[in-house]
Design a protein around this motif. Structure first.
Motif, PDB file in Angstrom:
ATOM      1  N   PHE A 185       0.988  -1.135  -0.105  1.00 46.72           N
ATOM      2  CA  PHE A 185      -0.106  -0.138   0.011  1.00 46.72           C
ATOM      3  C   PHE A 185       0.739   1.246  -0.061  1.00 46.72           C
ATOM      4  O   PHE A 185       2.057   1.312   0.521  1.00 46.72           O
ATOM      5  CB  PHE A 185      -1.060   0.097   1.247  1.00 46.72           C
ATOM      6  CG  PHE A 185      -1.877  -1.193   1.525  1.00 46.72           C
ATOM      7  CD1 PHE A 185      -1.192  -2.291   2.239  1.00 46.72           C
ATOM      8  CD2 PHE A 185      -3.061  -1.368   1.085  1.00 46.72           C
ATOM      9  CE1 PHE A 185      -1.861  -3.375   2.366  1.00 46.72           C
ATOM     10  CE2 PHE A 185      -3.682  -2.385   1.259  1.00 46.72           C
ATOM     11  CZ  PHE A 185      -3.166  -3.502   1.846  1.00 46.72           C
ATOM     12  N   TYR A 198       0.419   5.144   1.409  1.00 43.64           N
ATOM     13  CA  TYR A 198      -0.769   6.108   1.813  1.00 43.64           C
ATOM     14  C   TYR A 198      -0.141   7.519   1.880  1.00 43.64           C
ATOM     15  O   TYR A 198       1.159   7.654   1.909  1.00 43.64           O
ATOM     16  CB  TYR A 198      -0.882   5.886   3.545  1.00 43.64           C
ATOM     17  CG  TYR A 198      -1.809   4.635   3.700  1.00 43.64           C
ATOM     18  CD1 TYR A 198      -1.467   3.323   3.612  1.00 43.64           C
ATOM     19  CD2 TYR A 198      -3.056   4.930   4.086  1.00 43.64           C
ATOM     20  CE1 TYR A 198      -2.282   2.306   4.030  1.00 43.64           C
ATOM     21  CE2 TYR A 198      -4.103   3.848   4.232  1.00 43.64           C
ATOM     22  CZ  TYR A 198      -3.511   2.387   4.242  1.00 43.64           C
ATOM     23  OH  TYR A 198      -4.357   1.464   4.403  1.00 43.64           O
ATOM     24  N   GLN A 227      -0.222  11.633   3.679  1.00 42.66           N
ATOM     25  CA  GLN A 227      -0.915  12.475   4.874  1.00 42.66           C
ATOM     26  C   GLN A 227      -0.498  13.717   4.284  1.00 42.66           C
ATOM     27  O   GLN A 227       0.672  14.210   4.460  1.00 42.66           O
ATOM     28  CB  GLN A 227      -0.158  11.785   6.092  1.00 42.66           C
ATOM     29  CG  GLN A 227      -0.540  12.767   7.296  1.00 42.66           C
ATOM     30  CD  GLN A 227       0.110  12.014   8.451  1.00 42.66           C
ATOM     31  OE1 GLN A 227       1.366  11.899   8.692  1.00 42.66           O
ATOM     32  NE2 GLN A 227      -0.325  12.642   9.720  1.00 42.66           N
ATOM     33  N   ARG A 277      -1.908  18.281   8.516  1.00 40.49           N
ATOM     34  CA  ARG A 277      -2.730  18.152   9.699  1.00 40.49           C
ATOM     35  C   ARG A 277      -4.036  17.298   9.439  1.00 40.49           C
ATOM     36  O   ARG A 277      -5.193  17.420   9.981  1.00 40.49           O
ATOM     37  CB  ARG A 277      -3.365  19.678   9.916  1.00 40.49           C
ATOM     38  CG  ARG A 277      -2.262  20.572  10.382  1.00 40.49           C
ATOM     39  CD  ARG A 277      -2.961  22.065  10.586  1.00 40.49           C
ATOM     40  NE  ARG A 277      -3.360  22.743   9.116  1.00 40.49           N
ATOM     41  CZ  ARG A 277      -2.323  23.114   8.403  1.00 40.49           C
ATOM     42  NH1 ARG A 277      -0.951  23.102   8.705  1.00 40.49           N
ATOM     43  NH2 ARG A 277      -2.600  23.590   7.340  1.00 40.49           N
ATOM     44  N   GLN A 278      -3.684  16.073   8.662  1.00 39.57           N
ATOM     45  CA  GLN A 278      -4.734  15.452   8.276  1.00 39.57           C
ATOM     46  C   GLN A 278      -4.325  13.900   8.696  1.00 39.57           C
ATOM     47  O   GLN A 278      -3.025  13.545   8.814  1.00 39.57           O
ATOM     48  CB  GLN A 278      -5.169  15.300   7.058  1.00 39.57           C
ATOM     49  CG  GLN A 278      -5.785  16.729   6.612  1.00 39.57           C
ATOM     50  CD  GLN A 278      -6.495  16.698   5.014  1.00 39.57           C
ATOM     51  OE1 GLN A 278      -6.860  15.705   4.495  1.00 39.57           O
ATOM     52  NE2 GLN A 278      -6.424  17.700   4.611  1.00 39.57           N
ATOM     53  N   GLY A 279      -5.130  12.771   8.657  1.00 39.45           N
ATOM     54  CA  GLY A 279      -4.847  11.566   8.781  1.00 39.45           C
ATOM     55  C   GLY A 279      -4.322  10.773   7.475  1.00 39.45           C
ATOM     56  O   GLY A 279      -3.979  11.610   6.378  1.00 39.45           O
ATOM     57  N   LEU A 280      -3.892   9.725   7.449  1.00 39.55           N
ATOM     58  CA  LEU A 280      -3.491   8.935   6.503  1.00 39.55           C
ATOM     59  C   LEU A 280      -4.567   8.700   5.529  1.00 39.55           C
ATOM     60  O   LEU A 280      -5.571   8.162   5.665  1.00 39.55           O
ATOM     61  CB  LEU A 280      -2.786   7.774   6.738  1.00 39.55           C
ATOM     62  CG  LEU A 280      -1.382   7.821   7.227  1.00 39.55           C
ATOM     63  CD1 LEU A 280      -1.193   8.516   8.483  1.00 39.55           C
ATOM     64  CD2 LEU A 280      -0.529   6.301   7.280  1.00 39.55           C
ATOM     65  N   LEU A 313      -5.561   6.440   1.830  1.00 42.23           N
ATOM     66  CA  LEU A 313      -5.057   5.402   1.045  1.00 42.23           C
ATOM     67  C   LEU A 313      -4.934   5.935  -0.560  1.00 42.23           C
ATOM     68  O   LEU A 313      -5.988   6.663  -1.162  1.00 42.23           O
ATOM     69  CB  LEU A 313      -5.871   4.250   1.085  1.00 42.23           C
ATOM     70  CG  LEU A 313      -5.741   2.885   0.068  1.00 42.23           C
ATOM     71  CD1 LEU A 313      -4.334   2.413   0.556  1.00 42.23           C
ATOM     72  CD2 LEU A 313      -6.770   2.102   0.020  1.00 42.23           C
ATOM     73  N   PHE A 369       3.780   7.452   2.581  1.00 45.76           N
ATOM     74  CA  PHE A 369       4.056   6.085   3.253  1.00 45.76           C
ATOM     75  C   PHE A 369       3.870   4.819   2.552  1.00 45.76           C
ATOM     76  O   PHE A 369       2.835   4.776   2.068  1.00 45.76           O
ATOM     77  CB  PHE A 369       3.252   6.120   4.807  1.00 45.76           C
ATOM     78  CG  PHE A 369       3.529   7.188   5.860  1.00 45.76           C
ATOM     79  CD1 PHE A 369       2.707   8.444   5.854  1.00 45.76           C
ATOM     80  CD2 PHE A 369       4.719   7.043   6.605  1.00 45.76           C
ATOM     81  CE1 PHE A 369       2.886   9.461   6.666  1.00 45.76           C
ATOM     82  CE2 PHE A 369       4.944   7.940   7.663  1.00 45.76           C
ATOM     83  CZ  PHE A 369       4.229   9.223   7.446  1.00 45.76           C
ATOM     84  N   LEU A 396      -0.212  -3.911   9.413  1.00 49.68           N
ATOM     85  CA  LEU A 396       0.347  -3.386   8.395  1.00 49.68           C
ATOM     86  C   LEU A 396       1.785  -2.889   9.096  1.00 49.68           C
ATOM     87  O   LEU A 396       1.519  -2.512  10.307  1.00 49.68           O
ATOM     88  CB  LEU A 396      -0.128  -1.997   7.923  1.00 49.68           C
ATOM     89  CG  LEU A 396      -1.485  -2.180   7.035  1.00 49.68           C
ATOM     90  CD1 LEU A 396      -1.886  -0.974   6.521  1.00 49.68           C
ATOM     91  CD2 LEU A 396      -1.230  -3.081   5.839  1.00 49.68           C
ATOM     92  N   PHE A 442       4.728  -0.016   8.295  1.00 54.40           N
ATOM     93  CA  PHE A 442       4.763   1.182   7.521  1.00 54.40           C
ATOM     94  C   PHE A 442       6.494   1.457   7.697  1.00 54.40           C
ATOM     95  O   PHE A 442       7.234   1.257   8.409  1.00 54.40           O
ATOM     96  CB  PHE A 442       4.392   2.371   8.226  1.00 54.40           C
ATOM     97  CG  PHE A 442       2.663   2.303   8.024  1.00 54.40           C
ATOM     98  CD1 PHE A 442       1.991   1.645   8.975  1.00 54.40           C
ATOM     99  CD2 PHE A 442       1.979   3.131   6.953  1.00 54.40           C
ATOM    100  CE1 PHE A 442       0.535   1.590   8.583  1.00 54.40           C
ATOM    101  CE2 PHE A 442       0.737   2.942   6.803  1.00 54.40           C
ATOM    102  CZ  PHE A 442      -0.023   2.478   7.486  1.00 54.40           C
ATOM    103  N   GLN A 480       9.083   4.752   6.868  1.00 55.63           N
ATOM    104  CA  GLN A 480       9.157   5.858   7.839  1.00 55.63           C
ATOM    105  C   GLN A 480       8.603   7.159   7.195  1.00 55.63           C
ATOM    106  O   GLN A 480       8.434   8.308   7.581  1.00 55.63           O
ATOM    107  CB  GLN A 480      10.640   5.991   8.281  1.00 55.63           C
ATOM    108  CG  GLN A 480      11.075   5.317   9.463  1.00 55.63           C
ATOM    109  CD  GLN A 480      12.311   5.634  10.085  1.00 55.63           C
ATOM    110  OE1 GLN A 480      13.377   5.933   9.409  1.00 55.63           O
ATOM    111  NE2 GLN A 480      12.470   5.637  11.258  1.00 55.63           N
TER     112      GLN A 480
END
Lengths: 114, 112
Positions: free
Chosen positions: A34, A36, A38, A41-44, A46, A90, A102, A104, A106
């Motif tokens: 996968f 992802y 980011q 100021r937000q989440g991850l 897909l 990521f 999962l 990840f 870095q």
């Protein structure tokens, strides 16, 4: 050991230029992979996923990635970056089929030059 | 709709005090996860619920607790916050067998 390595902590490209973000994985067996993203100021979110099959997978916003078993890689590409692509990316590998765990990398921080 | 919600978005806590973070999803996903993310580091899995079964990672086993009163909600509990707990906490959910996880916006915890 199962792991994901993103060798470039930071990448800077000019707007409109092409992009490749590198990802190397270590996993015994057939990986599910996968990418992802980011945004600040937000989440991850897909971007795209690889399940065994066609090695080139398409994602959102013009991103694609290519799986290579021989190189243990899953590099992310985009033909022409936009300033809105400024984010952290990521790469991840699924290490448990039933529970979807999962691991990840870095992350690679992408900056865009005007 | 692939929305995962987290509350609060920002949390300030004192050293030694408890912290409780909330996550919810309405996608009927059977698995919910909690990650800790610090700047310039990979998200680190803390624990996850597969249905009603809690699985905690070995190296964080004693530091974090969780509950899942129903399919939609999952909490993360820190009994006594330390400075090292300052981080972004990300909640995610996943449908069985699919693998891809859907993340919430995160809760930024600052411990003083």
């Amino acid at each position: 050991a199962q792991s994901v390595t993103q060798p470039d902590a930071r990448v800077t490209v000019s707007e409109g230029a092409s992009l490749q973000l590198r990802c190397k994985y270590s996993y015994f067996g057939t990986p599910y992979l996968f990418w992802y993203v980011q945004y600040p100021r937000q989440g991850l979110q897909l971007l795209l996923k690889y399940y065994p099959g066609d090695p080139v997978v398409q994602g959102v916003n013009g991103f694609e990635a290519e799986f290579s078993k021989s190189n243990s890689s899953f590099h992310l590409r985009k033909a022409s970056v936009h300033w809105s692509d400024w984010a952290v990316y990521f790469c991840a590998v699924r290490v448990n089929y039933n529970q979807g765990k999962l691991i990840f990398g870095q992350g690679t921080k992408l900056s865009i030059k005007p | 709709d692939t929305t995962v919600k987290q509350n609060p978005r920002y949390k300030l806590a004192r050293v030694g005090k408890p912290v409780n973070l909330i996550c919810s999803q309405t996608m009927n996903h059977d698995t919910m996860y909690w990650y800790q993310k610090k700047p310039n580091q990979a998200p680190k899995l803390l624990l996850f619920y597969y249905d009603k079964i809690l699985n905690r990672e070995a190296d964080t086993f004693e530091k974090f607790q969780s509950s899942r009163p129903n399919n939609s909600f999952c909490s993360l509990y820190i009994g006594s916050a330390g400075l090292e707990y300052s981080a972004m906490y990300l909640c995610a959910s996943s449908p069985q067998g699919r693998g891809e996880q859907y993340f919430g916006p995160g809760t930024r915890l600052t411990v003083l």
